[in-house]
Write a protein that holds these residues in place. Structure first.
Motif, PDB file in Angstrom:
ATOM      1  N   ALA A 153       8.736 -14.339   7.106  1.00  0.00           N
ATOM      2  CA  ALA A 153       7.333 -14.284   7.527  1.00  0.00           C
ATOM      3  C   ALA A 153       6.509 -13.437   6.559  1.00  0.00           C
ATOM      4  CB  ALA A 153       7.238 -13.723   8.943  1.00  0.00           C
ATOM      5  N   GLN A 154       7.069 -12.326   6.105  1.00  0.00           N
ATOM      6  CA  GLN A 154       6.350 -11.486   5.137  1.00  0.00           C
ATOM      7  C   GLN A 154       6.129 -12.232   3.833  1.00  0.00           C
ATOM      8  OE1 GLN A 154       8.619  -7.894   4.700  1.00  0.00           O
ATOM      9  NE2 GLN A 154       7.553  -6.869   6.371  1.00  0.00           N
ATOM     10  N   LYS A 155       7.137 -12.951   3.410  1.00  0.00           N
ATOM     11  CA  LYS A 155       7.024 -13.701   2.159  1.00  0.00           C
ATOM     12  C   LYS A 155       5.972 -14.797   2.274  1.00  0.00           C
ATOM     13  CE  LYS A 155       9.876 -15.964  -1.304  1.00  0.00           C
ATOM     14  NZ  LYS A 155      11.203 -16.474  -1.636  1.00  0.00           N
ATOM     15  N   SER A 156       5.919 -15.452   3.440  1.00  0.00           N
ATOM     16  CA  SER A 156       4.934 -16.519   3.622  1.00  0.00           C
ATOM     17  C   SER A 156       3.508 -15.959   3.689  1.00  0.00           C
ATOM     18  CB  SER A 156       5.249 -17.332   4.878  1.00  0.00           C
ATOM     19  OG  SER A 156       5.027 -16.556   6.035  1.00  0.00           O
ATOM     20  N   ARG A 157       3.366 -14.684   4.031  1.00  0.00           N
ATOM     21  CA  ARG A 157       2.042 -14.046   4.087  1.00  0.00           C
ATOM     22  C   ARG A 157       1.644 -13.406   2.761  1.00  0.00           C
ATOM     23  NH1 ARG A 157       3.926 -11.836   9.594  1.00  0.00           N
ATOM     24  NH2 ARG A 157       3.169 -13.449  10.995  1.00  0.00           N
ATOM     25  N   GLY A 158       2.488 -13.588   1.750  1.00  0.00           N
ATOM     26  CA  GLY A 158       2.130 -13.103   0.424  1.00  0.00           C
ATOM     27  C   GLY A 158       2.605 -11.692   0.119  1.00  0.00           C
ATOM     28  N   TYR A 159       3.552 -11.159   0.877  1.00  0.00           N
ATOM     29  CA  TYR A 159       4.055  -9.812   0.599  1.00  0.00           C
ATOM     30  C   TYR A 159       4.937  -9.859  -0.631  1.00  0.00           C
ATOM     31  CZ  TYR A 159       6.979  -5.673   0.982  1.00  0.00           C
ATOM     32  OH  TYR A 159       7.649  -4.521   0.715  1.00  0.00           O
ATOM     33  N   ASN A 160       4.609  -9.050  -1.601  1.00  0.00           N
ATOM     34  CA  ASN A 160       5.414  -8.929  -2.808  1.00  0.00           C
ATOM     35  C   ASN A 160       5.532  -7.441  -3.124  1.00  0.00           C
ATOM     36  OD1 ASN A 160       6.763  -9.176  -5.174  1.00  0.00           O
ATOM     37  ND2 ASN A 160       5.147 -10.282  -6.270  1.00  0.00           N
ATOM     38  N   ARG A 161       6.713  -6.898  -2.961  1.00  0.00           N
ATOM     39  CA  ARG A 161       6.886  -5.451  -3.112  1.00  0.00           C
ATOM     40  C   ARG A 161       6.690  -4.987  -4.551  1.00  0.00           C
ATOM     41  NH1 ARG A 161      11.849  -3.904  -5.105  1.00  0.00           N
ATOM     42  NH2 ARG A 161      13.388  -5.560  -5.189  1.00  0.00           N
ATOM     43  N   LYS A 162       6.760  -5.894  -5.497  1.00  0.00           N
ATOM     44  CA  LYS A 162       6.587  -5.508  -6.894  1.00  0.00           C
ATOM     45  C   LYS A 162       5.128  -5.209  -7.228  1.00  0.00           C
ATOM     46  CE  LYS A 162      10.657  -7.985  -8.388  1.00  0.00           C
ATOM     47  NZ  LYS A 162      11.212  -9.107  -9.120  1.00  0.00           N
ATOM     48  N   THR A 163       4.216  -5.853  -6.494  1.00  0.00           N
ATOM     49  CA  THR A 163       2.803  -5.631  -6.779  1.00  0.00           C
ATOM     50  C   THR A 163       2.246  -4.441  -6.005  1.00  0.00           C
ATOM     51  OG1 THR A 163       2.150  -7.188  -5.051  1.00  0.00           O
ATOM     52  CG2 THR A 163       2.400  -8.055  -7.287  1.00  0.00           C
ATOM     53  N   LEU A 164       2.951  -3.986  -4.979  1.00  0.00           N
ATOM     54  CA  LEU A 164       2.501  -2.841  -4.185  1.00  0.00           C
ATOM     55  C   LEU A 164       2.989  -1.541  -4.804  1.00  0.00           C
ATOM     56  CD1 LEU A 164       3.228  -4.100  -0.580  1.00  0.00           C
ATOM     57  CD2 LEU A 164       1.015  -3.916  -1.676  1.00  0.00           C
ATOM     58  N   GLY A 165       2.320  -0.480  -4.473  1.00  0.00           N
ATOM     59  CA  GLY A 165       2.788   0.832  -4.888  1.00  0.00           C
ATOM     60  C   GLY A 165       3.977   1.262  -4.032  1.00  0.00           C
ATOM     61  N   PHE A 166       4.657   2.301  -4.450  1.00  0.00           N
ATOM     62  CA  PHE A 166       5.844   2.777  -3.739  1.00  0.00           C
ATOM     63  C   PHE A 166       5.498   3.221  -2.320  1.00  0.00           C
ATOM     64  CE2 PHE A 166       8.911   6.190  -2.726  1.00  0.00           C
ATOM     65  CZ  PHE A 166      10.065   5.428  -2.749  1.00  0.00           C
ATOM     66  N   LYS A 167       4.396   3.908  -2.172  1.00  0.00           N
ATOM     67  CA  LYS A 167       3.990   4.420  -0.859  1.00  0.00           C
ATOM     68  C   LYS A 167       3.675   3.275   0.115  1.00  0.00           C
ATOM     69  CE  LYS A 167       1.147   8.074   1.067  1.00  0.00           C
ATOM     70  NZ  LYS A 167       0.124   9.068   0.781  1.00  0.00           N
TER      71      LYS A 167
END
Length: 158
Positions: free
Chosen positions: A127-141
């Motif tokens: 579900a996160q992936k389908s909503r566009g979650y990409n941990r590489k583009t987010l900051g660590f926090k």
């Protein structure tokens, strides 16, 4: 040790689980190897060789090899057992051998909910992936914050 390991390998080949067990065993072997590597430097009195100023003891060398072989046999046996026998049979056999009922019940619940939680985690990550979650583009926090939400959701759903 070697004879017991060969016996386990023959059983794995007969049961057609050899490659599956070997793959799973290889993942765990570095932990045993890590423990066995330091034994020649710690135990013993008879110095066999000096490696960069650190003495290697004969007794420690024998102990390290023996410990690694025991580790290999135990891990191979556990992997073979887990790949050929359903968990409920392992738990019922342990109860017959004297495992207290409360511990057997806890093991059964743990195994049941482990797979359930894994299934819920897969659905949540999908579900996160389908909503566009990409941990590489987010900051660590932000990634930690979303990870905390995911773990919280996982426990609430399971």
């Amino acid at each position: 040790m070697v004879i017991l390991e060969l016996f386990l390998v023959v059983l794995m080949i007969i049961s057609k689980t050899f490659f599956n067990v070997v793959k799973r065993t290889i993942l765990i072997l570095p932990f045993g190897l890590f423990l066995a590597v330091f034994q020649p430097f710690i135990r013993g009195e008879t110095v066999v060789y000096n490696l960069f100023g650190f003495p290697i003891y004969y007794e420690g060398l024998i102990f390290g090899i023996t410990m690694f072989l025991k580790f290999l046999v135990c891990v191979s046996a556990i992997m073979f057992l887990s790949s050929t026998t359903p968990m409920y049979r392992v738990i019922s056999a342990a109860k017959k051998l004297g495992l207290p009922n409360i511990i057997a019940m806890l093991l059964g619940l743990m195994v049941r909910y482990l797979f359930l939680m894994y299934e819920v985690l897969e659905k949540t990550l999908k579900a996160q992936k389908s909503r566009g979650y990409n941990r590489k583009t987010l900051g660590f926090k932000n990634a930690l914050k979303i990870f905390g939400y995911t773990v919280g959701t996982l426990f609430i759903r399971a």
